[in-house]
Design an enzyme around this catalytic site. Sequence first.
Site, PDB file in Angstrom:
ATOM      1  N   HIS A  74      -9.046 -26.616 -57.837  1.00 35.65           N
ATOM      2  CA  HIS A  74      -9.722 -26.098 -56.653  1.00 35.65           C
ATOM      3  C   HIS A  74     -10.121 -24.627 -56.829  1.00 35.65           C
ATOM      4  O   HIS A  74      -9.250 -23.755 -56.868  1.00 35.65           O
ATOM      5  CB  HIS A  74      -8.808 -26.255 -55.443  1.00 35.65           C
ATOM      6  CG  HIS A  74      -9.489 -26.000 -54.141  1.00 35.65           C
ATOM      7  ND1 HIS A  74     -10.593 -26.704 -53.726  1.00 35.65           N
ATOM      8  CD2 HIS A  74      -9.228 -25.103 -53.158  1.00 35.65           C
ATOM      9  CE1 HIS A  74     -10.977 -26.252 -52.542  1.00 35.65           C
ATOM     10  NE2 HIS A  74     -10.168 -25.284 -52.171  1.00 35.65           N
ATOM     11  N   ASP A 104      -9.698 -39.481 -72.255  1.00 28.86           N
ATOM     12  CA  ASP A 104     -10.066 -38.214 -72.889  1.00 28.86           C
ATOM     13  C   ASP A 104     -11.155 -38.353 -73.953  1.00 28.86           C
ATOM     14  O   ASP A 104     -12.124 -37.599 -73.985  1.00 28.86           O
ATOM     15  CB  ASP A 104      -8.797 -37.566 -73.489  1.00 28.86           C
ATOM     16  CG  ASP A 104      -9.055 -36.168 -74.022  1.00 28.86           C
ATOM     17  OD1 ASP A 104     -10.167 -35.656 -73.806  1.00 28.86           O
ATOM     18  OD2 ASP A 104      -8.144 -35.591 -74.655  1.00 28.86           O
ATOM     19  N   SER A 159     -14.440 -23.312 -51.116  1.00 28.02           N
ATOM     20  CA  SER A 159     -13.590 -24.030 -50.176  1.00 28.02           C
ATOM     21  C   SER A 159     -14.096 -23.820 -48.744  1.00 28.02           C
ATOM     22  O   SER A 159     -15.253 -24.114 -48.466  1.00 28.02           O
ATOM     23  CB  SER A 159     -12.138 -23.589 -50.368  1.00 28.02           C
ATOM     24  OG  SER A 159     -11.269 -24.497 -49.767  1.00 28.02           O
ATOM     25  N   ASP A 217      -9.462 -33.496 -76.400  1.00 25.41           N
ATOM     26  CA  ASP A 217      -9.117 -32.090 -76.181  1.00 25.41           C
ATOM     27  C   ASP A 217      -8.371 -31.876 -74.866  1.00 25.41           C
ATOM     28  O   ASP A 217      -8.208 -30.739 -74.415  1.00 25.41           O
ATOM     29  CB  ASP A 217     -10.392 -31.227 -76.197  1.00 25.41           C
ATOM     30  CG  ASP A 217     -11.386 -31.655 -75.136  1.00 25.41           C
ATOM     31  OD1 ASP A 217     -11.158 -32.698 -74.474  1.00 25.41           O
ATOM     32  OD2 ASP A 217     -12.396 -30.959 -74.943  1.00 25.41           O
ATOM     33  N   ASP A 268     -10.441 -31.014 -58.964  1.00 28.60           N
ATOM     34  CA  ASP A 268     -10.082 -30.373 -57.695  1.00 28.60           C
ATOM     35  C   ASP A 268      -8.995 -31.189 -56.999  1.00 28.60           C
ATOM     36  O   ASP A 268      -9.163 -32.388 -56.763  1.00 28.60           O
ATOM     37  CB  ASP A 268     -11.326 -30.268 -56.804  1.00 28.60           C
ATOM     38  CG  ASP A 268     -11.137 -29.323 -55.638  1.00 28.60           C
ATOM     39  OD1 ASP A 268     -10.116 -29.438 -54.931  1.00 28.60           O
ATOM     40  OD2 ASP A 268     -12.011 -28.467 -55.423  1.00 28.60           O
TER      41      ASP A 268
END
Length: 543
Positions: free
Chosen positions: A452, A266, A196, A273, A411
């Site tokens: 994140h 997915d 970050s 999954d 994120d």
Amino acid sequence: MLSEICTRMSLSAALALLGLALGAEAAAGSHPNCASFAPNALTYAAFSKATHYPANVRVNISNAYSSIDVSNLPAFCRVELVITTNATAGSTALTEVWLPDEWNGRVLTVGNGGLAGGVTVTELGHVAVPQGFAGISTNTGHDGTTDDGDWAGPHNDNAIVDWGWRALHLSVLAGKEVVEKYYDRPAWKSYYLGCSTGGRQGLKEVQDFPDDFDGVVVGSPANWQTHLQAWSVHMNLNTEPTTSGHFMTADMWSNVIAPEVMRQCDELDGLKDGIINDPRICSFRPETLTCRPGQNVSTCLQEGQISALHRIYADYYEADQTYVFGGYYPGGETEYYHGLVGQKHFVIGTNYFGYMVTNDTGFTIHDYKASVLKLADQIDPGQANAINPNLTAFAGPEHKGKLIQYVGWADQLISPGNSIHYYETVHGFTLANTTMDIDDYYRLFLVPGMNHCHGGFAANAFGSVEQASNDNPPLSFDPQHNILAAIVRWVEEGVAPDTLTAVNYKDNNVTNGVGFTRPLCRYPSNIRYRGGDPNKAESFHCA
Ligand SMILES: *[C@@H]1O[C@H](CO)[C@@H](O)[C@H](O)[C@H]1NC(C)=O
Ligand SMILES: *[C@@H]1O[C@H](CO)[C@@H](O)[C@H](O)[C@H]1NC(C)=O
Ligand SMILES: *[C@@H]1O[C@H](CO)[C@@H](O)[C@H](O)[C@H]1NC(C)=O
Ligand SMILES: *[C@@H]1O[C@H](CO)[C@@H](O)[C@H](O)[C@H]1NC(C)=O
Ligand SMILES: *[C@@H]1O[C@H](CO)[C@@H](O)[C@H](O)[C@H]1NC(C)=O
Ligand SMILES: *[C@@H]1O[C@H](CO)[C@@H](O)[C@H](O)[C@H]1NC(C)=O
Ligand SMILES: *[C@@H]1O[C@H](CO)[C@@H](O)[C@H](O)[C@H]1NC(C)=O
């Protein structure tokens, strides 16, 4: 808290797993006297204190930004310094250097988060010292939480520059000097690990102070500070206010949007999954959620919400076509509400514009306009942007530095598109202006389903910051499972990481045992299911 797995492993076992022969000059086992260590005449800093912590005593330290409370560390000496960042102004930064008795001969600097504000004692204790590194961290020149902005003034220019880059750079110089005086020999190699803001700090160093580090690992870097902050405001505005027709509740994100994203995306990677391995191959169509006549409105969305979703998942441009930032990717819906599209304004963004750009301390997201981004780009407060694509001084033949970057596809605070964008600008620069091959010095790993820096429903533990300290330590300290050992091996043995293996612990907590392992693939390749037990990394490959 450190995991059982890590604590059961002695330092020598960890070093053996690292598989690295320490040079004679880096032999472990030196035990200088911490109690009498009081260096004077440091070039960059004034010594203030040294405290010895014997092995396995309680280490309970906290500051405005970071804290640690553990009883399983090897013995180390905690040295506290005051760095003068601008003698004329009398501005200072607080910096700590944690020196393990059993030193591996290397230094590791760890970064900060948001607008903080405190020595990152959490990671000095969870990452550096347990693996034998002398650790360095600074408060970046002020005390404060991740969100605090009033330290910046307005017009506290020296504090802003300290936060932007100066405190960290000077701390690395001071830290190395302290290491040399303490152990009576210089560190053999210098490393960096941060996520970050920590990622931004690492890239800033690579770009501006290429000699500070031999190897750098950055996660989800906030390196395009001006645009990232503008994007965070746009994301807030997409769903604000909570009374508007485009707001979506946490319940809608988790129970309506998330299942539809999974339904659409997915299985495209061959495995159902709950993890979207490659969101680039799914173009999510939110309009399938539009309420039909007679439908229970708790199970569908209104027009305003559908158009908000279209904006949220798209790259962002101002009306004049200035590119702001990438959008969210499908796959992190259960966390996006807690990121930039929920009930709360992103305080870092408004504090940034209020205290460093416009100097209107009452700045709100509704005061934002395209001209504010232009102003931010002109000012570049604290020269915090770290977007120079020319990494030649760091990576070229004279220094041979190595850089590993990672980012979670899910994120919720910094679009993973930013990591790809920066990598691509460096790639383009490298091809156009140098004879180097980017693979020889810079590798980007995308982590499916990770939020994140950590968390999310995926294999998300691989030895970086904020992981062990959140009860997600690497499965082992070897270079395949531990990104820190991977950068060390790349620098010292020339073995570049091709894949990493990340682990998922059940409910993201090591105490519940291993859920599954997965490879992390090197951009631009991505993970593909090969067949076999989906809980085992061997059942996947990168293509
Ligand atoms: C640990 O440190 C915190 C913050 O300094 C303090 O409030 C707490 O009392 C300490 N715990 C013990 C057991 O000393
Ligand atoms: C140091 O601070 C003084 C006083 O605020 C300022 O004039 C000067 O530009 C600063 N120097 C640097 C290198 O930031
Ligand atoms: C706000 O203050 C900062 C720090 O002094 C300065 O760099 C910036 O130019 C100021 N902004 C405006 C709009 O004057
Ligand atoms: C509407 O859907 C919600 C959420 O699935 C459910 O709790 C509620 O009972 C439904 N209402 C009706 C009238 O079916
Ligand atoms: C890239 O940076 C290096 C080292 O700072 C410099 O010598 C070189 O001229 C730069 N290359 C370009 C194309 O700007
Ligand atoms: C090559 O270097 C020049 C001079 O620094 C720069 O203007 C140009 O954008 C670079 N090319 C690429 C593709 O990055
Ligand atoms: C992990 O589980 C342990 C034992 O239940 C608990 O004490 C700890 O708080 C959990 N860690 C996190 C980050 O939730």
